[in-house]
Design a protein around this motif. Structure first.
Motif, PDB file in Angstrom:
ATOM      1  N   THR A 759       0.726  -1.190  -0.099  1.00 61.31           N
ATOM      2  CA  THR A 759      -0.005  -0.158  -0.019  1.00 61.31           C
ATOM      3  C   THR A 759       0.678   1.354   0.031  1.00 61.31           C
ATOM      4  N   LYS A 761       0.744   3.111   2.109  1.00 58.89           N
ATOM      5  CA  LYS A 761       1.333   3.541   3.703  1.00 58.89           C
ATOM      6  C   LYS A 761       2.448   2.380   4.117  1.00 58.89           C
ATOM      7  N   GLU A 838       0.538   1.901  13.013  1.00 60.28           N
ATOM      8  CA  GLU A 838      -0.606   1.741  12.403  1.00 60.28           C
ATOM      9  C   GLU A 838      -0.750   2.388  11.323  1.00 60.28           C
ATOM     10  N   PRO A 839      -1.258   2.093  10.027  1.00 60.51           N
ATOM     11  CA  PRO A 839      -0.961   2.697   8.847  1.00 60.51           C
ATOM     12  C   PRO A 839      -1.891   3.885   8.785  1.00 60.51           C
ATOM     13  N   TYR A 840      -3.062   4.074   9.430  1.00 63.57           N
ATOM     14  CA  TYR A 840      -3.694   5.333   9.504  1.00 63.57           C
ATOM     15  C   TYR A 840      -3.102   6.290  10.100  1.00 63.57           C
ATOM     16  N   GLN A 841      -1.967   5.970  10.908  1.00 61.07           N
ATOM     17  CA  GLN A 841      -1.319   7.197  11.840  1.00 61.07           C
ATOM     18  C   GLN A 841      -0.111   7.698  10.890  1.00 61.07           C
ATOM     19  N   ARG A 842       0.085   7.079   9.719  1.00 67.71           N
ATOM     20  CA  ARG A 842       1.271   7.593   8.931  1.00 67.71           C
ATOM     21  C   ARG A 842       0.787   8.640   7.825  1.00 67.71           C
ATOM     22  N   ASP A 844       0.811  10.852   4.295  1.00 72.24           N
ATOM     23  CA  ASP A 844       1.088  10.408   2.901  1.00 72.24           C
ATOM     24  C   ASP A 844       2.469  11.259   2.371  1.00 72.24           C
ATOM     25  N   ASP A 916      -5.158   5.320  -1.274  1.00 73.39           N
ATOM     26  CA  ASP A 916      -4.356   4.907  -0.116  1.00 73.39           C
ATOM     27  C   ASP A 916      -3.822   3.591   0.016  1.00 73.39           C
ATOM     28  N   SER A 917      -4.283   2.646  -1.127  1.00 70.30           N
ATOM     29  CA  SER A 917      -3.886   1.445  -1.053  1.00 70.30           C
ATOM     30  C   SER A 917      -4.072   0.706  -2.263  1.00 70.30           C
TER      31      SER A 917
END
Length: 924
Positions: A759, A761, A838-842, A844, A916-917
């Protein structure tokens, strides 16, 4: 008394106007002073003490700058951020220089009519750059190849007077917004050599566009070109090298269309008679499509080409076989699907045509289109296949009614139209026909027309009222009340008072400059140029070298990419000599090569494995995509070679080697350690390259292998991502786990090991690891270190808990001062965010670019001067030079002059849409 008050009021207004004029003049003085400071190689008289209105290239009216014309003056440097304070500016001509930095914000320059900023080195477009340009007629900014990816500026809709928009080779991406009905005066739209995708906007229909250049989009615009049939003012259409599908439309309404370039697309169907009989057309290219039917015949005065991959029924002019004609008519009712065009070749429908079965007499007895996702209608032409026994059309998206002509098929035994969207009466077939119509919910009914003729328009009643009963405003009338007018006037007065106050405060703190001028500004205009790709010499001798050495024909891709003979590669690498090895990887060995003119290349010779036809086709399909990927921070794939089971890839050569060598092995290769400025600049380059690849995610699964060994450095130590590829057709969905990313543990995000999905991320995580390596001078995995320090990310995370630990954890060769430590702290914080569990914490990659960009703003490399008259910088990397060179591609010179004369007379935080992925099932 009343007259006295009126006189006093007039005096007050006059005083305010005088003060406003004085302060705005001061603003011009300040801007021009900053412009003189920021430009390099400015005209000599800019520093002789003259006032700015008498500088070369400057025109003024009452001490207000109205025109800046410094085209082709070998200028470098940047433009000041307050350039849009020149509120009386009408013309800005700075084309054909070497200006860099931010593209100037031109927001709210309401008098600005012409902008010429072509052929410079600007790096990014500020937000809202084109806001409020209500008088704009010409925006010309092509050949700015260093711009970061950006999308079409919607705010341009405020420029309703726009006549010419030229932004070719300017790194635009995304879709063309459907806003062109906002430009009633637009005549020239030139957006070639960008990365637009999606369909042609519907708002092109009925527009006044005369010259439409959308050729050579990196991945290609798609959909049909039907909208051309209603663009009645067209003179010149360049849509070549895209992914357009469907038939060529009827252009009989385009009475002045003389140049139509449609080559290298996926167009299907029969060449329309209206195109061949057009009295205006002079130049048309249809090569390398999937066109069908009889070979077209144009008049003797027309330069027409239609060679290559087209599927004409005969190799010479003449009528097609009747059964072929009938089946093409059937395909026409379906919109000429590309699926049929790919196999319906030749003049014999019984010769391996897909979905067609014939009897021993060569008569079509079965047509089976089951589950092909076709749209359109059932063609009445099926009735011409008099021997037809089986017609299977189930599981498609066909609409309309079942044609009664099918009743004439005497041999018909099976007619299956189930699971479509058919409606209308069902013809009464004889009992000998097995008829299946299930799954057509409207079959047997006639759908309503949705509000028949003669009714009142929706939205207003017949008596002039709105749906809620209130009176509708009269056409052309105004609904603005006196109170609203008074409010607007008060608001305007308050605004001017505030502006006046701020201007006076600013004026008190500004210096006065000394300035000059020249007459006769030259306003640039983009002119069509000849198709240089057809030249035998090529650029820097590369094409001629490859042609002279190849034992067979070369297949030329966009950007100069070619299929290269193994004999050439053996010759230029000294038969893959050990002395020419640049490195070894999981896929094979990379060799340095040198063409006969001295141009250096890198040749990746992959391990030989036995592959079948499917593997060969996949390899060629991947090459076809990757050869189109062009960005200044990605190493360009220039060509490839297939030699038996052997696969070789040819890349541009990066003379300074890998980041790994300079970061970890600098003593062994005898170079000084990287400075902090170099490291941050490299990080920014990588971030921009990966951000660009993420922007391509919606068309392809582009994988990045982010490790220092796959980041290459050029002569100026600028970085390019070297190892990236298209991942598709993975048979088990884990291809990238087992091969592409083998040996990269330490750069992979925690979720990758459990899900196996690459992904954006995951890329951000790997980028964070690279940042940690740049700061610490340590490898991601180091078995020589104690266990608690061997894994860089785990150790660095502990360091980040306390800011005071960071100075002790960084590479001691940096020896940072206080200013440097400030930027190190920022990069360290970014690295921590990028490697969040966690991916959502990274963030772009766009966020990384925004953090790193300001840190290196004042470290930009100098720009090499371009060769006079050639437009090519011989110190560019090869793909950049090829991109500049290929931008000249067009049609013959006879059309250049015509196009030029016609055009002359007509002149009066992250990009959205990044995925995002990517799913690993999107394959390789």
């Amino acid at each position: 008394m009343g007259q006295l008050k009126t006189l006093q009021a007039l005096c007050l207004i006059l005083s305010l106007l005088l003060l406003t004029t004085t302060t705005t003049t001061a603003d011009d003085s300040d801007v021009m002073s900053k412009l003189a400071e920021s430009l390099k190689n400015a005209p000599k008289d800019w520093s002789t003490g003259k006032t700015y209105c008498y500088w070369e290239g400057i025109k003024c009216v009452e001490n207000r700058v109205t025109s800046i014309n410094l085209a082709s003056k070998s200028l470098s440097g940047s433009l000041p951020s307050n350039l849009n304070s020149l509120t009386q500016l009408t013309t800005l001509s700075l084309q054909s220089n070497s200006l860099s930095g931010l593209f100037p914000s031109l927001a709210n320059l309401s008098f600005l009519q012409e902008i010429y900023l072509d052929t410079n080195n600007f790096t990014s477009i500020p937000s809202g750059c084109f806001q409020g340009l209500s008088s704009l007629q010409v925006l010309s900014m092509s050949q700015n190849i260093n711009l970061d990816p950006w999308v079409f500026p919607i705010e341009l809709t405020q420029a309703s007077s726009l006549v010419t928009l030229a932004a070719g080779n300017a790194n635009l991406y995304g879709s063309l917004p459907d806003i062109f009905d906002s430009f009633p005066n637009l005549q020239n739209l030139r957006l070639s050599y960008n990365n637009f995708s999606g369909f042609l906007p519907k708002s092109f229909s009925g527009s006044g566009i005369q010259n439409l250049w959308l050729n050579n989009q990196q991945f290609g615009l798609s959909g049909t070109i039907e909208v051309l049939s209603n663009m009645t003012q067209l003179n010149q259409v360049w849509l070549h090298k895209n992914q357009f599908t469907g038939p060529i439309p009827d252009i009989s309404k385009c009475k002045t269309l003389f140049d139509l370039q449609l080559r290298d697309n996926l167009l299907t169907g029969i060449v329309p008679a209206t195109l061949m009989s057009s009295t205006a057309i002079q130049n048309v290219s249809l090569d390398n499509n999937k066109l069908q039917g009889p070979q077209p015949v144009f008049g003797s005065n027309v330069r027409a080409t239609f060679e290559g991959t087209n599927s004409f029924c005969l190799t010479k002019p003449g009528p097609c076989d009747p059964q072929v004609n009938t089946l093409l008519e059937v395909a026409g009712a379906l919109g000429y699907p590309i699926l049929l065009a790919g196999s319906w070749e030749g003049n014999n429908a019984c010769d391996r045509w897909s979905f067609i079965v014939c009897d021993t007499q060569g008569k079509v007895i079965t047509v089976n289109f089951e589950n092909k996702h076709f749209t359109g209608i059932i063609s009445p032409a099926f009735a011409n296949l008099t021997s037809l026994k089986n017609l299977v059309l189930k599981n498609n998206n066909l609409t309309g009614s079942m044609p009664a002509s099918l009743l004439t098929l005497q041999q018909l035994q099976l007619l299956d139209v189930s699971n479509n969207n058919l409606f209308g009466e069902i013809p009464k077939f004889p009992d000998t026909v097995k008829l299946i119509t299930t799954g057509n919910v409207l079959i047997g009914t006639t759908p309503s027309s949705g509000g028949g003729g003669g009714g009142t328009p929706s939205g207003s009643g017949s008596n002039g009222t709105t749906p809620n009963g209130t009176p509708a405003p009269a056409s052309g009338g105004s609904s603005v009340s006196p109170g609203m007018i008074a409010g607007i006037v008060i608001a305007v007065v308050i605004f001017f008072v505030v502006v006046l106050f701020v201007s006076i405060k600013c004026y008190a703190s500004k210096k006065h400059g000394k300035f000059g001028r020249v007459d006769n500004p030259m306003n640039g205009i983009e002119i069509a140029k000849s198709d240089v790709m057809s030249s035998a010499n090529g650029y820097n001798g590369v094409q001629s070298d490859l042609h002279s050495q190849s034992s067979g024909d070369l297949h030329v891709f966009e950007g100069g990419n070619v299929a290269i003979s193994i004999h050439v590669l053996r010759d230029v690498t000294n038969n893959f000599s050990e002395d020419n090895i640049l490195g070894r990887g999981g896929f094979g060995v990379v060799y340095k090569g040198e063409l006969h003119d001295g141009t250096k290349i890198a040749v990746k010779r992959m391990e030989s494995v036995a592959v079948g036809t499917k593997g060969l086709n996949e390899f060629q399909a991947e090459i076809a995509v990757l050869t189109k990927v062009r960005h200044r921070h990605l190493v360009a794939l220039l060509g490839y070679c297939i030699n038996g089971n052997e696969r070789l890839l040819v890349y541009e050569y990066m003379p300074q080697g890998t980041l790994t060598q300079h970061l970890f092995d600098w003593r062994e290769i005898g170079v000084p350690p990287l400075t902090w400025k170099q490291r941050v600049t490299i990080a920014l380059d990588v971030a921009r390259g990966v951000e660009y690849l993420h922007s391509l995610a919606q068309q392809s699964f582009i994988h990045r292998d982010l490790k220092p060994s796959n980041i290459l450095l050029g002569d100026d130590m600028r970085a390019k991502v070297a190892d990236f590829g298209l991942v598709k057709n993975a048979p088990d969905g884990k291809y990238s786990v087992e091969t592409r990313l083998a040996g990269t543990f330490g750069y992979l995000a925690p979720e990758y090991a459990a899900t196996g999905r690459v992904t954006t991320k995951v890329d951000v995580y790997a980028f964070g690891v690279v940042l940690m390596e740049l700061m610490s001078g340590r490898k991601a995995l180091d078995d020589t270190m104690p266990d608690e320090r061997s894994h860089l990310v785990s150790w660095f995370r502990r360091v980040l808990v306390n800011k005071e630990n960071i100075p002790k954890a960084i590479d001691q060769t940096l020896d940072p001062d206080e200013e440097t430590m400030g930027s190190i702290y920022k990069v360290a914080e970014l690295a921590g965010h990028c490697t969040a569990r966690e991916p959502y914490q990274r963030p772009d990659m766009g966020h990384a670019v925004n953090i790193l960009g300001p840190l290196v703003e004042h470290w930009k490399p100098t720009t090499n001067e371009e060769e006079e008259n050639s437009g090519i910088d011989l110190h560019m990397s090869l793909p950049q030079a090829l991109q500049r060179w290929q931008a000249n591609e067009g049609t013959s010179r006879m059309f250049d002059d015509l196009s030029y004369s016609q055009t002359q007379s007509s002149i009066p935080s992250k990009p959205s849409g990044f995925a995002d992925s990517f799913d690993s099932m999107d394959c390789r």
